[in-house]
Design a protein around this motif. Structure first.
Motif, PDB file in Angstrom:
ATOM      1  N   GLU A 222       0.775   4.133  -2.837  1.00 32.45           N
ATOM      2  CA  GLU A 222       0.499   5.531  -2.504  1.00 32.45           C
ATOM      3  C   GLU A 222       1.591   6.462  -3.036  1.00 32.45           C
ATOM      4  OE1 GLU A 222      -0.190   6.123   1.623  1.00 32.45           O
ATOM      5  OE2 GLU A 222      -0.739   8.233   1.384  1.00 32.45           O
TER       6      GLU A 222
ATOM      7  N   LYS B 157      -7.506   5.993   3.256  1.00 34.21           N
ATOM      8  CA  LYS B 157      -6.791   5.080   2.341  1.00 34.21           C
ATOM      9  C   LYS B 157      -7.743   4.200   1.536  1.00 34.21           C
ATOM     10  CE  LYS B 157      -2.771   6.087   4.374  1.00 34.21           C
ATOM     11  NZ  LYS B 157      -1.674   6.764   3.732  1.00 34.21           N
TER      12      LYS B 157
ATOM     13  N   HIS C 142      -8.184   3.021   8.237  1.00 33.30           N
ATOM     14  CA  HIS C 142      -7.780   4.380   7.865  1.00 33.30           C
ATOM     15  C   HIS C 142      -8.670   4.827   6.708  1.00 33.30           C
ATOM     16  CE1 HIS C 142      -5.483   7.811   6.787  1.00 33.30           C
ATOM     17  NE2 HIS C 142      -4.471   7.519   7.576  1.00 33.30           N
TER      18      HIS C 142
ATOM     19  N   ALA D 244      -6.437  10.081  -2.538  1.00 31.61           N
ATOM     20  CA  ALA D 244      -5.705   8.975  -1.917  1.00 31.61           C
ATOM     21  C   ALA D 244      -4.323   9.375  -1.449  1.00 31.61           C
ATOM     22  CB  ALA D 244      -5.591   7.839  -2.923  1.00 31.61           C
ATOM     23  N   SER D 245      -3.802  10.445  -2.011  1.00 36.78           N
ATOM     24  CA  SER D 245      -2.408  10.771  -1.683  1.00 36.78           C
ATOM     25  C   SER D 245      -2.312  11.847  -0.612  1.00 36.78           C
ATOM     26  CB  SER D 245      -1.667  11.198  -2.931  1.00 36.78           C
ATOM     27  OG  SER D 245      -2.269  12.305  -3.510  1.00 36.78           O
TER      28      SER D 245
ATOM     29  N   PRO E 148       0.816  -1.227   0.000  1.00 40.29           N
ATOM     30  CA  PRO E 148       0.000   0.000   0.000  1.00 40.29           C
ATOM     31  C   PRO E 148       0.846   1.272   0.000  1.00 40.29           C
ATOM     32  CG  PRO E 148      -0.740  -1.519   1.702  1.00 40.29           C
ATOM     33  CD  PRO E 148       0.549  -2.045   1.186  1.00 40.29           C
ATOM     34  N   ARG E 149       1.973   1.216   0.701  1.00 41.13           N
ATOM     35  CA  ARG E 149       2.845   2.399   0.743  1.00 41.13           C
ATOM     36  C   ARG E 149       3.419   2.682  -0.645  1.00 41.13           C
ATOM     37  NH1 ARG E 149       7.903   2.106   4.642  1.00 41.13           N
ATOM     38  NH2 ARG E 149       8.419   0.618   3.039  1.00 41.13           N
TER      39      ARG E 149
ATOM     40  N   ILE F 163      -6.683   3.658  -1.995  1.00 32.70           N
ATOM     41  CA  ILE F 163      -5.533   2.754  -2.098  1.00 32.70           C
ATOM     42  C   ILE F 163      -6.027   1.310  -2.063  1.00 32.70           C
ATOM     43  CG2 ILE F 163      -3.358   2.021  -1.003  1.00 32.70           C
ATOM     44  CD1 ILE F 163      -3.011   4.829  -1.772  1.00 32.70           C
TER      45      ILE F 163
END
Lengths: 217, 396
Positions: A119, B145, B142, B395-396, A115-116, B148
Motif C-alpha cells: 500500500e 483493501k 476491509h 487502494a491507497s 500488504p502495508r 491490495i
C-alpha cells in the motif's frame, strides 16, 4: 550554577558519555553500564505493566472471577501458552519447541507487513507519480518539469534494483542514472539529518552551560 | 384645488414594529438544530467505533452563504442506550465540523442512540432528532483493501511460478552486488587477523522485513565463520530476535559441520533502549576491536554512531538497510552498503539456492509490472484516461 542534584547527575553522565570522543575510559564504561542497566530494568517493568498484566494476567483473572465469560479464559490461554514455548530453550530436550512461536511471529509479521508495504511503497507512490499527469494542462512549467523529473527518477531508480538483468547497455545507462538520483536524494537527507543532530548537540551544550553551570541564560 | 393627503405613518410604524419583533425573536431564540443526522457503525474497523455525521445548523457560523443568524459556535454529541434518554454529553466539537467518531468504551457495548445539539454563543441549544440504534461491530474483511489483495495475489502467483521453474532446475542470473562480493573478503580478513566479526541486526523487531532479510544473510555469514572458525558476535536489541538469531546461527554451524564451534554466549541481548544499545555496541567495538562489522537490518538515529565507531577501530564494514534516512550515513562511514532492496536480494545472492533465486526472479517480474503500469499509466493520464491512476488511488 545549579543546586539541583538531578541536574548535577545528568551533567556528570553527559560528560561521561562525551568522554568517549577522547577514548574508551572508566567514566564512559560506568555511564554505558548504568545506561544499559537502567534501560533493561525499565524495559522489564514496562513489559510487565504494558504486556503481561493487560494481555495475560487481567483477562485470565477476569475470567476466573466471573467478570468476563469463561471461554475468554481458554482463548487467552492459547497466546499465553505459545508465549511460554519461548522458555523451552531452557530445557535442551525440548528446545525444538521454540520454533513454533518463532514461526508464528515471523509469519504474522510478514503477513502484516506485506500488504502495508504494498500500500505505502507501491500504491501510494504510483498514485503520487501519476496524478500530476492527469492534470498536466493546469500545471505551471515548473510543476511539469518536477513531475517529469519524478517519473524519470522512479523509472531509473527502479531499473537499478533489477537483479536478474545484467546492467549493461541501455539498462546499465538507465541504472547509472538511477544511482545518481539515489545519491542526490541521500545527499539532501544527509544534510537535513546533520542539521537535526547539530540541534541535539546544541541542546546538550545548552543544558551544560545553562541548566548546570548557569553561564548562559 | 383639492389636495389629497395620505397618512402613511401607521403602516410604516406597524412594519417597523414587526421587523423589530422578528429580529428580537430570531436573535434571542433557539438556534436551528443540525440536520440529516446519521449514526453508522464505522466500516472496516475492529468494532471499536461508531461514526456520527450531520449537516451543520443553518445558523452555524461556518455556514458561509447559508441564511441564518450565524451564531452557532459548536455542537455537543449526546449518547444514550435508551431512545428516551437520558442522553449524556460525549464530546464537544467546534462549529463547522460535520463528523465525530465515537470510540469511547465500545468493546462489548450495547446499541447506542445519538443526538447532536447545536450550541450558540449565548448558550442557547437545539437538539437534532434522535438517531439509532447503532451497535459497533467488527468486519472480517476491509473492503477498501480489495485492490491490495488483487496485487498481492498477482505478485504471489508470479513468485510461485518462478519458484516452480527454479525447482525444476532452471538457472537464473543475478547481477553483481559489490557489498556482497565483499562478505568473503571481510570474513577472511577477520580470520587472518584473529579478531571476531560483529553482526548487528539493528532495531527492528521480528516482524520487520529488514530483520527477516538480515537473518537470512546472518545464516550465510555464520556458515562461513563456522568453516573458518572465526568468532561471530551478535549483540541483539530485541529478546525475541535474539532467540531467532540463536536458532539461525546454531543451524548454520550445524550445516557447516561444526556444531561444536557454536557458542550461545556469542549471541546475546543487550537492551531494547535505542541509545543504550548504541553505547553498549560502541563499547564492544572499542574493546574487542572486531575486524569486520555487519550492519544489516532496520536502523534509526544510532546508525552513524555505530558506523563511525566501527570506522575508528579500522574494521571493514558492510551495511545494508531499508531505512532510507540512515542510508546516507552508512554510505559515508562504511566500506560497502546494500541499498534498500539489495538487502532483500542478498540472501539469494549469497546462498545461490534455486528456491530463493526463483523468488528473486519473481520480485524482478513484479518490478517490471510496476514499471509497465507506470509508463502506460502516464501516457493514459496525458490523454485523459484515468484507469491506472484510479486503480492505485482506490487502494491507497
Amino acid at each position: 550554577m545549579s543546586t539541583d542534584i538531578g541536574v548535577w547527575i545528568a551533567a556528570f553522565l553527559t560528560l561521561c558519555i562525551f568522554s568517549f570522543l577522547y577514548k574508551d575510559n572508566p567514566f564512559y564504561k560506568f555511564a554505558e553500564h548504568l545506561f544499559v542497566g537502567v534501560s533493561v530494568g525499565y524495559g522489564i517493568v514496562l513489559t510487565i505493566h504494558q504486556g503481561i498484566i493487560p494481555f495475560a494476567w487481567q483477562p485470565l483473572k477476569n475470567s476466573i472471577t466471573g467478570e468476563a465469560p469463561l471461554w475468554r479464559f481458554f482463548v487467552t490461554l492459547i497466546p499465553v501458552g505459545v508465549g511460554f514455548l519461548f522458555f523451552s530453550r531452557l530445557m535442551p530436550r525440548y528446545s525444538w519447541l521454540i520454533r513454533y512461536p518463532i514461526a508464528i511471529l515471523i509469519g504474522m509479521g510478514a503477513g502484516f507487513a506485506i500488504p502495508r508495504a504494498m500500500e505505502t511503497s507501491i500504491f501510494e507512490q504510483m498514485n503520487g507519480t501519476l496524478r500530476p499527469f492527469g492534470v498536466i494542462n493546469s500545471l505551471s512549467a515548473g510543476e511539469i518539469i518536477g513531475a517529469v523529473l519524478m517519473l524519470i527518477g522512479v523509472v531509473c531508480t527502479l531499473t537499478y534494483f533489477f537483479f536478474s538483468v545484467e546492467h549493461k547497455g541501455i539498462v546499465g545507462g538507465i541504472s547509472k542514472l538511477g544511482i545518481i538520483f539515489l545519491m542526490i536524494g541521500f545527499g539532501s537527507a544527509f544534510g537535513n539529518t546533520v542539521m537535526g543532530r547539530v540541534s541535539l548537540l546544541i541542546q546538550r551544550v545548552d543544558f551544560l552551560l545553562g541548566d548546570w553551570l548557569g553561564i548562559v541564560g | 384645488m383639492i389636495q389629497r393627503f395620505r397618512d402613511v405613518g401607521l403602516p410604516i410604524g406597524l412594519a417597523l414594529c414587526w421587523i423589530i419583533l422578528f429580529s428580537a425573536s430570531t436573535a434571542w431564540g433557539q438556534p436551528a438544530p443540525p440536520t440529516h443526522v446519521e449514526a453508522v457503525d464505522t466500516p472496516n474497523d475492529t468494532g471499536n467505533s461508531i461514526t456520527v455525521r450531520w449537516q451543520i445548523s443553518p445558523d452555524d457560523k461556518a455556514g458561509a452563504g447559508v441564511d441564518g443568524k450565524m451564531n452557532v459556535v459548536g455542537y455537543h454529541i449526546l449518547r444514550s442506550d435508551d431512545p428516551a434518554g437520558p442522553f449524556q454529553l460525549l464530546q464537544e466539537v467546534a462549529g463547522g465540523i460535520t463528523e465525530f467518531r465515537d470510540d469511547d468504551g465500545m468493546a462489548g457495548s450495547p446499541a447506542y442512540y445519538y443526538r447532536v445539539r447545536a450550541v450558540d454563543g449565548a448558550g442557547e441549544t437545539a437538539d437534532s432528532e434522535t438517531v439509532g440504534p447503532v451497535k459497533a461491530t467488527s468486519e472480517w474483511f476491509h473492503t477498501g483493501k480489495v485492490y491490495i489483495l488483487i496485487a498481492v495475489l498477482l505478485y504471489s502467483a508470479i513468485l510461485v511460478y518462478c519458484i516452480y521453474h527454479a525447482r525444476r532446475g532452471r538457472e537464473f542470473f543475478v547481477r553483481r552486488i559489490a557489498g556482497l562480493e565483499a562478505v568473503d573478503e571481510a570474513i577472511g580478513r577477520a580470520t587472518e587477523m584473529g579478531r571476531p566479526i560483529l553482526y548487528t541486526l539493528g532495531l527492528g523487531g521480528i516482524s520487520n522485513i529488514a530483520t527477516i532479510a538480515s537473518l537470512n544473510i546472518l545464516g550465510e555469514v555464520a556458515k562461513r565463520t563456522a568453516e573458518y572458525e572465526t568468532p561471530l558476535r551478535v549483540p541483539c536489541y530485541d529478546p525475541i530476535v535474539m532467540n531467532v538469531v540463536r536458532e539461525v546461527v546454531r543451524s548454520s554451524y550445524s550445516d557447516a559441520g561444526r556444531p561444536d564451534a557454536y557458542s550461545e554466549d556469542n549471541v546475546f541481548f543487550i537492551t531494547d533502549s535505542q541509545f543504550a544499545y548504541a553505547a553498549a555496541v560502541d563499547g564492544i567495538m572499542i574493546r574487542e576491536k572486531p575486524a569486520a562489522i555487519f550492519y544489516q537490518g532496520h536502523f534509526y538515529a544510532e546508525s552513524l554512531i555505530l558506523a563511525e565507531t566501527g570506522n575508528s577501530v579500522g574494521a571493514i564494514q558492510i551495511a545494508g538497510t531499508d531505512s532510507d534516512a540512515q542510508l546516507p550515513f552508512f554510505i559515508t562511514a562504511c566500506d560497502y552498503t546494500l541499498i534498500g532492496e539489495e538487502l532483500f536480494a542478498a540472501s539469494a545472492y549469497l546462498s545461490r539456492e534455486p528456491l530463493i533465486m526463483g523468488s528473486l526472479k519473481g520480485q524482478d517480474y513484479g518490478k517490471a509490472l510496476v514499471l509497465a503500469a507506470l509508463l502506460v499509466g502516464t501516457v493514459l493520464e496525458i490523454f485523459g484516461v484515468h484507469w491506472v491512476s484510479t486503480f492505485f488511488q482506490a487502494a491507497s
